[in-house]
Motif scaffolding. Structure first.
Motif, PDB file in Angstrom:
ATOM      1  N   ARG A 296      11.320 -50.263  23.893  1.00 47.68           N
ATOM      2  CA  ARG A 296      10.585 -49.270  23.092  1.00 47.68           C
ATOM      3  C   ARG A 296       9.592 -49.924  22.144  1.00 47.68           C
ATOM      4  O   ARG A 296       8.535 -49.363  21.882  1.00 47.68           O
ATOM      5  N   ASP A 297       9.929 -51.121  21.629  1.00 47.51           N
ATOM      6  CA  ASP A 297       9.076 -51.725  20.608  1.00 47.51           C
ATOM      7  C   ASP A 297       7.770 -52.299  21.142  1.00 47.51           C
ATOM      8  O   ASP A 297       6.752 -52.248  20.476  1.00 47.51           O
ATOM      9  N   ASN A 298       7.774 -52.841  22.368  1.00 43.49           N
ATOM     10  CA  ASN A 298       6.532 -53.439  22.876  1.00 43.49           C
ATOM     11  C   ASN A 298       6.166 -53.026  24.302  1.00 43.49           C
ATOM     12  O   ASN A 298       5.165 -53.486  24.833  1.00 43.49           O
ATOM     13  N   GLY A 299       6.984 -52.192  24.936  1.00 45.23           N
ATOM     14  CA  GLY A 299       6.680 -51.705  26.279  1.00 45.23           C
ATOM     15  C   GLY A 299       6.945 -52.693  27.401  1.00 45.23           C
ATOM     16  O   GLY A 299       6.714 -52.377  28.567  1.00 45.23           O
ATOM     17  N   ALA A 300       7.412 -53.893  27.077  1.00 41.10           N
ATOM     18  CA  ALA A 300       7.645 -54.912  28.100  1.00 41.10           C
ATOM     19  C   ALA A 300       8.896 -54.592  28.910  1.00 41.10           C
ATOM     20  O   ALA A 300       9.876 -54.071  28.382  1.00 41.10           O
ATOM     21  N   TRP A 301       8.854 -54.935  30.201  1.00 40.57           N
ATOM     22  CA  TRP A 301      10.012 -54.807  31.080  1.00 40.57           C
ATOM     23  C   TRP A 301      10.794 -56.102  31.013  1.00 40.57           C
ATOM     24  O   TRP A 301      10.237 -57.188  31.202  1.00 40.57           O
ATOM     25  N   GLN A 302      12.089 -55.998  30.723  1.00 41.09           N
ATOM     26  CA  GLN A 302      12.952 -57.164  30.575  1.00 41.09           C
ATOM     27  C   GLN A 302      14.376 -56.812  30.992  1.00 41.09           C
ATOM     28  O   GLN A 302      14.693 -55.659  31.260  1.00 41.09           O
ATOM     29  N   LEU A 303      15.217 -57.829  30.988  1.00 42.28           N
ATOM     30  CA  LEU A 303      16.649 -57.607  31.169  1.00 42.28           C
ATOM     31  C   LEU A 303      17.219 -56.955  29.918  1.00 42.28           C
ATOM     32  O   LEU A 303      16.716 -57.194  28.820  1.00 42.28           O
ATOM     33  N   PRO A 304      18.285 -56.183  30.046  1.00 44.03           N
ATOM     34  CA  PRO A 304      18.966 -55.722  28.835  1.00 44.03           C
ATOM     35  C   PRO A 304      19.617 -56.914  28.138  1.00 44.03           C
ATOM     36  O   PRO A 304      20.234 -57.752  28.781  1.00 44.03           O
ATOM     37  N   GLY A 305      19.429 -56.978  26.834  1.00 42.88           N
ATOM     38  CA  GLY A 305      20.001 -58.070  26.068  1.00 42.88           C
ATOM     39  C   GLY A 305      19.453 -58.090  24.660  1.00 42.88           C
ATOM     40  O   GLY A 305      18.616 -57.275  24.291  1.00 42.88           O
ATOM     41  N   GLY A 306      19.939 -59.028  23.865  1.00 50.22           N
ATOM     42  CA  GLY A 306      19.477 -59.143  22.494  1.00 50.22           C
ATOM     43  C   GLY A 306      20.224 -60.217  21.745  1.00 50.22           C
ATOM     44  O   GLY A 306      20.988 -60.993  22.330  1.00 50.22           O
TER      45      GLY A 306
END
Length: 161
Positions: A28-38
């Protein structure tokens, strides 16, 4: 006296479905597609952090199976631990942290995801159980070949990763 440099540790999961597609999120913050994680919390294990982050970003429960890679952002000092994980329960859906959730093929990952995030998925899809160790600058891999296609595909080698 100056503070010594600090690192943060993040965790992410490569979850596949029965068609060998990978669960990805659009942030949501930057629109990038990534793996779920943090970012891993101070008081949690990497496996617990993976479960929490995947649940927060996709609404599903997973269980870590094995560590597939360690990735360091040399510019920011972030060390990412990436795990293969299996879906335990739930149906993927967008959450407060993800604008979209989807199942992508390895080819789609290579075509539509940044190099430093795509390689994490390709490494996890390799049949070699040895975790990859890679460095990047936030945009490009350092001291590695460019990604050319899914690992273990006809004509690819580990050098392609």
């Amino acid at each position: 006296m100056t503070q010594p440099p600090r690192h943060s540790v993040s965790v992410a999961a490569v979850v596949t479905d029965r068609h060998n597609r990978v669960l990805v999120i659009q942030r949501r913050d930057n629109g990038a597609w990534q793996l779920p994680g943090g970012i891993l919390e101070l008081d949690e294990s990497p496996q617990t952090g993976v479960r929490r982050e995947v649940r927060e970003e996709t609404g599903v429960d997973v269980e870590s199976e094995r560590l597939t890679g360690i990735y360091k952002n040399m510019a920011l000092g972030v060390v990412a631990l990436v795990f293969r994980a299996r879906l335990i329960a739930g149906t993927p859906t967008e959450t407060d942290e993800s604008a979209a959730v989807a199942w992508w093929t390895a080819d789609q990952v290579v075509a539509d995801m940044s190099e430093v995030f795509a390689v994490r998925i390709l490494d996890a899809l390799r049949s070699d159980p040895t975790p990859a160790v890679r460095n990047h600058d936030g945009t490009r891999l350092l001291n590695d070949s460019a990604i050319t296609g899914p690992a273990d595909s006809p004509g690819s080698t580990n050098a392609d990763l």
